[in-house]
Enzyme design. Structure first.
Site, PDB file in Angstrom:
ATOM      1  N   CYS A 176      -1.193   5.971   9.007  1.00 42.36           N
ATOM      2  CA  CYS A 176      -1.584   4.722   8.347  1.00 42.36           C
ATOM      3  C   CYS A 176      -2.718   5.056   7.391  1.00 42.36           C
ATOM      4  O   CYS A 176      -2.685   6.081   6.724  1.00 42.36           O
ATOM      5  CB  CYS A 176      -1.985   3.678   9.380  1.00 42.36           C
ATOM      6  SG  CYS A 176      -3.334   4.199  10.467  1.00 42.36           S
ATOM      7  N   ARG A 229       0.844  -1.200   0.000  1.00 38.39           N
ATOM      8  CA  ARG A 229       0.000   0.000   0.000  1.00 38.39           C
ATOM      9  C   ARG A 229       0.880   1.252   0.000  1.00 38.39           C
ATOM     10  O   ARG A 229       0.585   2.232  -0.690  1.00 38.39           O
ATOM     11  CB  ARG A 229      -0.936   0.014   1.202  1.00 38.39           C
ATOM     12  CG  ARG A 229      -2.049  -1.013   1.112  1.00 38.39           C
ATOM     13  CD  ARG A 229      -2.992  -0.923   2.296  1.00 38.39           C
ATOM     14  NE  ARG A 229      -3.795   0.305   2.260  1.00 38.39           N
ATOM     15  CZ  ARG A 229      -4.563   0.733   3.256  1.00 38.39           C
ATOM     16  NH1 ARG A 229      -4.594   0.051   4.400  1.00 38.39           N
ATOM     17  NH2 ARG A 229      -5.266   1.836   3.142  1.00 38.39           N
TER      18      ARG A 229
END
Length: 270
Positions: A229, A171
């Site tokens: 995050c 990611r």
């Protein structure tokens, strides 16, 4: 004092408030698992409803208001004079968000059950079923106990300090993005997946191991450190691991879901 507590230490602890914070992105609801079996005396804490404000431009899990958080914690029996122990299934990802939010709003004594419920049952300790009633708490929420970053501060830290990206490496690189509309990372951020903070059982690695890991990523004495995050949940786990290692760090609560809400913000890949 370590922010972590072992199952045997918790079993011997009296007078603590215990919060079950089991949660998975996309479900199933953690309260169902809680009712099937939880640590005796624990009450269920809903991450979405109790530890975050509604999703929006601030991200998928924005910081709740002090008033909302105070009401939620009092309902769960939290008082400022009593130790609070938080746990989830195993790796403390959700429990860390509870730890961080309680600390941010001024609770002085919050511990995370290392290894979670899996570690508790592995030691043959008992479980209770159903719901747990609890007396109203008197916790007063006073924000500012833990440092936070907004988008501009996160961008600055990525240039002048160390900004850790707690998501999975793919990611970070922008190869996949299963949740947010844009893939990639904040320019200058360093990949530091939270999965590397714990061993296969879900327990945190020893402080020296974590310190060496974060030092290798640039989080050394004298350097400002922050973490983000996808929505501010796993990044709280990163801040917890940094705390175990003795490294203070700020949390970008809005994280990537807030960053990409503004199309003018730059995105890096690779």
């Amino acid at each position: 004092m370590s922010p972590l507590i072992t199952p045997s230490e918790l079993s011997a602890l009296t007078g603590a408030t215990i919060l079950d914070v089991r949660w998975k992105l996309g479900g199933p609801p953690g309260v169902d698992s809680y009712r099937e079996g939880h640590i005796p005396g624990a009450v269920f804490c809903d991450l979405n409803a109790d530890l975050a404000a509604p999703a929006g431009e601030g991200g998928r899990h924005p910081l709740p208001s002090a008033e909302h958080f105070q009401e939620a914690m009092r309902r769960l029996g939290v008082s400022g004079s009593r130790t609070v122990v938080v746990y989830d299934e195993a790796d403390s990802t959700a429990a860390a968000r509870a730890w961080w939010t309680l600390r941010h709003f001024g609770h002085p004594d919050v511990r995370v059950l290392d290894g979670g419920l899996r570690g508790w049952t592995a030691e043959g300790l008992p479980l209770a079923e159903g719901d747990q009633e609890t007396a109203q708490g008197d916790f007063t929420a006073d924000p500012g106990g833990m440092p936070v970053l907004d988008a501009d501060q996160a961008a600055e830290l990525a240039k002048d300090g160390v900004l850790l990206d707690a998501r999975a490496a793919e990611r970070y690189r922008g190869e996949v993005e299963p949740i947010d509309p844009v893939a990639g990372h904040i320019p200058g951020a360093v990949s530091a997946p939270t999965g590397e903070n714990v061993d296969p059982s879900g327990r945190f690695h020893l402080p020296d191991f974590l310190r060496e890991r974060f030092n290798t990523l640039g989080a050394v004495p004298g350097v400002r450190v922050g973490a983000y995050c996808g929505s501010g949940v796993t990044a709280a786990h990163e801040v917890l691991a940094l705390d175990v290692a003795g490294i203070p760090a700020a949390l970008y609560v809005g994280s990537w879901s807030n960053w990409v809400a503004d199309p003018a913000r730059p995105v890096a890949t690779g």
